[in-house]
Enzyme design. Structure first.
Site, PDB file in Angstrom:
ATOM      1  N   VAL A   9       0.536  -0.891  -0.173  1.00  0.00           N
ATOM      2  CA  VAL A   9       0.229  -0.029  -0.379  1.00  0.00           C
ATOM      3  C   VAL A   9       1.007   1.224  -0.020  1.00  0.00           C
ATOM      4  CG1 VAL A   9      -2.410  -1.214   1.001  1.00  0.00           C
ATOM      5  CG2 VAL A   9      -0.081  -0.333   2.370  1.00  0.00           C
ATOM      6  N   SER A  10       0.424   2.258  -0.594  1.00  0.00           N
ATOM      7  CA  SER A  10       1.495   3.532  -0.467  1.00  0.00           C
ATOM      8  C   SER A  10       1.638   4.670   0.435  1.00  0.00           C
ATOM      9  CB  SER A  10       0.398   4.617  -1.640  1.00  0.00           C
ATOM     10  OG  SER A  10       0.441   4.333  -2.931  1.00  0.00           O
ATOM     11  N   SER A  11       0.699   4.159   1.224  1.00  0.00           N
ATOM     12  CA  SER A  11       1.165   4.468   3.059  1.00  0.00           C
ATOM     13  C   SER A  11       0.968   3.952   4.753  1.00  0.00           C
ATOM     14  CB  SER A  11       0.543   6.701   3.064  1.00  0.00           C
ATOM     15  OG  SER A  11      -0.977   6.073   3.355  1.00  0.00           O
ATOM     16  N   GLN A  14      -2.995   3.511   4.717  1.00  0.00           N
ATOM     17  CA  GLN A  14      -3.751   2.865   3.697  1.00  0.00           C
ATOM     18  C   GLN A  14      -4.344   1.377   4.287  1.00  0.00           C
ATOM     19  OE1 GLN A  14      -1.961   3.003  -0.117  1.00  0.00           O
ATOM     20  NE2 GLN A  14      -3.961   4.590  -0.360  1.00  0.00           N
ATOM     21  N   SER A  37       4.811   3.887  -1.125  1.00  0.00           N
ATOM     22  CA  SER A  37       4.885   4.576  -2.321  1.00  0.00           C
ATOM     23  C   SER A  37       6.032   3.277  -3.040  1.00  0.00           C
ATOM     24  CB  SER A  37       5.061   5.906  -2.191  1.00  0.00           C
ATOM     25  OG  SER A  37       4.794   6.051  -3.694  1.00  0.00           O
TER      26      SER A  37
END
Length: 191
Positions: A9-11, A14, A37
């Site tokens: 997941v990007s962060s 999330q 990211s």
């Protein structure tokens, strides 16, 4: 042969739960997880997974955007996996087949890698257009400055600096303000 899952997941905000659920439904031996990211070069869990890859292992992802950043990145990743005589499968991108039995795999990878890149570029373009529109309407002000004029830490750091009794290093340790932020704020205040 191991079934290896890769979740990203990007962060940290999330939730990777959906990816875990989908991969666990088909039974993984191990799952590597990253919360950062995909645009960053440093993905330690991906590197760890690739280093531990053995002949016959299959890497599973929910979709290619979870493991690649660009078309070039996809090709480099696939080359690495092929050199280890392993495979990569995507639950969403069912066309992906690295086996020698599929003469269309390289062609499809090129086309679909380009489609994924186009999708990322379109998202970025729409985001930029949305920001520009919000700016025109006065709704977008950009990122909020961390060290604004009412920030207690930066104001205390400036006060300590002006007193001249401490080193910059000591001030930064006490106030938890970075050296560069302190100098930047001092130059703003002195101008």
């Amino acid at each position: 042969m191991m079934k290896i899952g890769y979740v990203r997941v990007s962060s940290v905000d999330q939730n990777p739960g959906r990816q875990f659920q989908q991969l666990n439904e088909i039974g993984m031996d191990i799952i590597f997880e990253e919360k950062l990211s995909g645009a960053t070069q440093d993905r330690p869990e991906l590197q760890k997974m690739l280093e531990s890859l053995q002949q016959g292992d299959i890497i599973f992802v929910t979709d290619l955007t979870r493991i690649t950043r660009s078309t070039r990145d996809l090709f480099e990743l696939v080359d690495h996996i092929k050199r280890k005589n392993a495979n990569l499968k995507s639950l969403k991108d069912t066309w992906l087949d690295l086996s020698e039995e599929n003469p269309y795999s390289q062609f499809l990878m090129t086309v679909m890698g380009g489609v994924n890149q186009l999708e990322r570029d379109l998202i970025r373009m729409r985001q930029r257009e949305g920001i520009d529109l919000a700016k025109k309407e006065g709704k977008y002000r950009g990122r909020v400055k961390k060290y604004h004029d009412k920030h207690a830490g930066i104001n205390y750091a400036i006060k300590l600096y002006r007193e001249g009794k401490m080193t910059v290093k000591q001030i930064c340790e006490i106030t938890n303000v970075s050296r560069s932020a302190l100098y930047r704020k001092l130059s703003e205040v002195n101008n």
